[in-house]
Design a protein around this motif. Structure first.
Motif, short mmCIF file in Angstrom:
data_model
loop_
_atom_site.label_atom_id
_atom_site.label_comp_id
_atom_site.label_asym_id
_atom_site.label_seq_id
_atom_site.Cartn_x
_atom_site.Cartn_y
_atom_site.Cartn_z
N ALA A 402 -21.45 -45.72 -38.05
CA ALA A 402 -21.50 -46.64 -36.92
C ALA A 402 -21.03 -48.03 -37.31
CB ALA A 402 -22.92 -46.68 -36.36
N ALA A 403 -21.45 -48.48 -38.49
CA ALA A 403 -21.01 -49.80 -38.97
C ALA A 403 -19.51 -49.80 -39.23
CB ALA A 403 -21.78 -50.16 -40.24
N TYR A 404 -18.98 -48.71 -39.74
CA TYR A 404 -17.54 -48.58 -39.99
C TYR A 404 -16.76 -48.70 -38.68
CZ TYR A 404 -13.22 -46.09 -41.37
OH TYR A 404 -11.92 -45.71 -41.60
N ALA A 405 -17.22 -47.98 -37.65
CA ALA A 405 -16.54 -48.03 -36.35
C ALA A 405 -16.61 -49.43 -35.75
CB ALA A 405 -17.17 -47.01 -35.41
N ALA A 406 -17.77 -50.04 -35.82
CA ALA A 406 -17.93 -51.38 -35.26
C ALA A 406 -17.08 -52.40 -35.99
CB ALA A 406 -19.41 -51.79 -35.31
N ARG A 407 -16.98 -52.26 -37.31
CA ARG A 407 -16.17 -53.19 -38.09
C ARG A 407 -14.69 -53.04 -37.74
NH1 ARG A 407 -18.21 -51.85 -42.48
NH2 ARG A 407 -16.60 -50.48 -43.35
N ALA A 408 -14.25 -51.79 -37.61
CA ALA A 408 -12.84 -51.56 -37.29
C ALA A 408 -12.50 -52.06 -35.90
CB ALA A 408 -12.53 -50.07 -37.41
N LEU A 409 -13.33 -51.78 -34.93
CA LEU A 409 -13.05 -52.19 -33.56
C LEU A 409 -13.26 -53.68 -33.34
CD1 LEU A 409 -14.66 -49.19 -31.65
CD2 LEU A 409 -12.22 -49.71 -31.84
N GLY A 410 -14.23 -54.24 -34.06
CA GLY A 410 -14.49 -55.67 -33.89
C GLY A 410 -13.42 -56.54 -34.49
N THR A 473 -15.70 -50.45 -47.79
CA THR A 473 -14.54 -51.16 -48.33
C THR A 473 -13.84 -51.93 -47.22
OG1 THR A 473 -14.25 -49.48 -50.01
CG2 THR A 473 -12.36 -50.91 -49.56
N ASP A 474 -13.65 -53.20 -47.41
CA ASP A 474 -13.01 -54.03 -46.40
C ASP A 474 -11.50 -54.03 -46.60
OD1 ASP A 474 -15.71 -56.37 -46.68
OD2 ASP A 474 -15.38 -54.83 -45.16
N GLY A 475 -10.78 -53.59 -45.56
CA GLY A 475 -9.32 -53.56 -45.66
C GLY A 475 -8.86 -52.44 -46.56
N GLY A 476 -7.58 -52.46 -46.89
CA GLY A 476 -7.04 -51.49 -47.83
C GLY A 476 -7.04 -50.08 -47.29
N PHE A 478 -9.14 -47.67 -47.05
CA PHE A 478 -10.25 -46.97 -46.43
C PHE A 478 -10.47 -47.35 -44.97
CE2 PHE A 478 -11.75 -46.98 -51.00
CZ PHE A 478 -11.17 -45.75 -51.25
N LEU A 479 -9.66 -48.25 -44.43
CA LEU A 479 -9.70 -48.51 -43.01
C LEU A 479 -8.51 -47.84 -42.35
CD1 LEU A 479 -10.83 -52.24 -42.73
CD2 LEU A 479 -12.11 -50.21 -42.07
N PRO A 480 -8.59 -47.52 -41.06
CA PRO A 480 -7.46 -46.91 -40.40
C PRO A 480 -6.21 -47.77 -40.47
CG PRO A 480 -9.41 -46.83 -39.00
CD PRO A 480 -9.73 -47.72 -40.16
N VAL A 481 -5.07 -47.11 -40.51
CA VAL A 481 -3.81 -47.81 -40.39
C VAL A 481 -3.73 -48.42 -39.00
CG1 VAL A 481 -1.29 -47.52 -40.35
CG2 VAL A 481 -2.67 -46.31 -42.04
N THR A 482 -3.37 -49.67 -38.88
CA THR A 482 -3.38 -50.34 -37.60
C THR A 482 -1.96 -50.61 -37.11
OG1 THR A 482 -5.43 -51.46 -38.22
CG2 THR A 482 -4.21 -52.38 -36.36
N ILE A 483 -1.70 -50.22 -35.87
CA ILE A 483 -0.44 -50.56 -35.21
C ILE A 483 -0.77 -51.41 -34.02
CG2 ILE A 483 1.64 -49.66 -34.07
CD1 ILE A 483 1.33 -47.11 -35.67
N GLU A 484 -0.54 -52.69 -34.12
CA GLU A 484 -0.90 -53.60 -33.04
C GLU A 484 0.04 -53.44 -31.87
OE1 GLU A 484 -3.47 -55.38 -32.90
OE2 GLU A 484 -4.21 -55.40 -34.93
N ARG A 485 -0.57 -53.26 -30.69
CA ARG A 485 0.24 -53.19 -29.48
C ARG A 485 -0.38 -54.07 -28.40
NH1 ARG A 485 1.56 -46.96 -28.26
NH2 ARG A 485 2.68 -47.96 -26.55
N GLY A 486 -1.12 -55.06 -28.86
CA GLY A 486 -1.67 -56.02 -27.93
C GLY A 486 -3.04 -55.61 -27.42
#
Length: 488
Positions: A402-410, A473-476, A478-486
């Motif tokens: 849950a913390a992982y999901a919240a960190r990624a989405l936040g 782990t912050d960044g790197g 172990f977090l999902p690959v991010t493709i920003e689309r706004g």
């Protein structure tokens, strides 16, 4: 459009909602197919139902409960605890609202979640739109009903332990219990107090002492008055749980020591050498779920329960036939036969960019960080692929996810995608770690392993410490690959 839709109102759903709110994500809708929250602890009401993890560890870190009645919490009080946490956090799930389907809308970068309603509760179906979807559906939700010739034609009460029929009058009845897993070892001693029980055992379990006891009023008062005391107890229980990983995962010395404890427990409680032999497993310690009980063996040793040391093979009218050829006339059947654990029922309902989760998991469940899945943007699965434990509290894992999901989405307002190569590498790492463990090579069939591929898909083959380290782990990598689309 909502920020997040959370599916499921058990431990995982509450953990996700609390973590998201702490991350500043407040537009969260939690939907629940049942008419009340509680998950496993709502569904399982059989006699003797209780947790196998100490109460003070089987709780949310931010919601300690000084008033647990026993070392191991009873089912009803665990459900009541979840209701109190929900009320304290102001979480109001949409009840009687099942997810009928969920599909990723690539044009709008959002999840479309179709829900149903319940005329009896006055709810109606609707389509929800959300930036992200959290599946907190649980892994033990759909009972596994064995394919036994004649079973469906049985004329008496017939139900699964997770769908207990409280209206069935079993007092004095001849009751067959099918299975000797975690539910059976709890319900059989209780059922045998008033019924004539025949227990069909396909495979005996390794059972160690439970050592349960009530907490005294003085102890509860001390916990309430001194939160630090309660924290020290939780920390000790956590360390004891982590130490159990060695014996469950195949460390030779630790497994041998634990095996001797189990055998000594069996010898002390079952004096009859024939019965004792029938109750002795022939597979590695830890291969199946290790059970805790101080009452199961005495119930069998006393003669209150008749053991049939073979599986149920056929039902003819009210006559049950075991693999040994023995026959028994019974009035009722209780199926303590486990759950559809490796093929989750929600997987057919969720469609990502090109396929359903069921199609993606056709060779066994996989995920990156045991939480996110390639081809399913902004989707988080709690208590799913390789996120269960055989040695410690599953609540710890859910809170980490849950913390992982919240960190990624936040941290990101765009679309979060997982590189398929990253998921494949993570899966290969799991396979390597599992290969030498009893779960794969211990000589038994268990519900941790996918029957289609032979892969370990339920358990995390490591400690909670190791799991937290991966997800924290912050960044790197172990977090999902991010493709920003706004932001949308």
């Amino acid at each position: 459009m909502h920020d997040v839709v959370v599916v499921g109102a058990g431990f995982a759903g509450l953990a996700a909602t609390m973590a998201l709110r702490r991350a500043g994500i407040t537009d969260v809708v939690m939907i629940e197919r049942a008419s009340s929250l509680g998950g496993t602890w709502r569904d399982n009401t059989y006699p003797g139902v209780a947790c196998d993890i100490p109460s003070h560890l089987y709780a949310f870190d931010g919601h300690p409960n000084p008033d647990w009645s026993n070392v191991f919490g009873r089912g009803a009080e665990i459900r009541a605890y979840l209701e109190r946490v929900s009320a304290a956090e102001g979480i109001e799930p949409w009840l009687s609202t099942p997810m009928l389907g969920a599909e990723w809308d690539a044009a709008a970068d959002r999840w479309l979640v179709l829900t149903g309603g319940s005329p009896s509760s006055g709810t109606t179906g609707r389509q929800l739109e959300a930036r992200a979807l959290v599946l907190a559906c649980g892994r033990l939700t759909e009972p596994r009903i064995p394919d036994i010739p004649g079973l469906s034609s049985f004329s008496g009460p017939l139900f699964h332990s997770a769908r207990w029929d409280s209206a069935a009058d079993l007092d004095g009845a001849r009751v067959a219990v099918i299975g000797t897993g975690a539910s059976a070892v709890q319900l059989v001693p209780e059922l045998a107090k008033t019924a004539q029980v025949t227990l069909f055992q396909r495979t005996p379990a390794w059972i160690v002492p439970r050592d349960d006891r009530p907490y005294s009023p003085a102890e509860r008062a001390a916990f309430a008055a001194d939160p630090a005391r309660l924290r020290r107890l939780r920390d000790r229980l956590y360390s004891e749980g982590e130490a159990r990983f060695a014996s469950r995962s195949g460390d030779a010395d630790a497994a041998a020591a634990a095996r001797q404890i189990a055998l000594a427990h069996l010898r002390a409680q079952v004096p009859d050498p024939v019965l004792r032999r029938q109750l002795t497993p022939d597979y590695a310690f830890g291969c199946k779920r290790v059970l805790l009980s101080d009452t199961f063996y005495p119930a069998l040793a006393s003669g209150a329960v008749r053991l049939e040391p073979s599986e149920l093979t056929a039902v003819h009218g009210t006559t049950l036939t075991g693999g040994s050829g023995a026959r028994y006339d019974v009035d009722a059947i209780v199926l303590a036969t486990g759950f559809q654990s490796t093929q989750q029922p929600y997987a057919d309902l969720v469609r990502g960019e090109s396929e359903t989760l069921a199609e993606h998991w056709s060779g066994g469940m996989t995920a990156f960080a045991s939480t996110v899945v390639a081809g399913f943007p902004n989707l988080f699965v709690l208590d799913g692929p390789n996120a269960s434990l055989g040695h410690n509290s599953s609540v710890l894992m859910m809170e980490a996810q849950a913390a992982y999901a919240a960190r990624a989405l936040g941290a990101r307002r765009g679309v979060l995608r997982v590189d398929p190569a990253a998921e494949a590498a993570y899966t290969a790492e799991i396979d390597r770690a599992a290969a030498s463990t009893p779960w794969i090579s211990g000589g038994c069939d268990n519900w941790y392993v996918d029957e289609r591929s032979g892969r370990l898909t339920l358990l995390w083959p490591g400690t909670v410490d190791a799991f937290r380290a991966r997800l924290d782990t912050d960044g790197g990598e172990f977090l999902p690959v991010t493709i920003e689309r706004g932001a949308r």
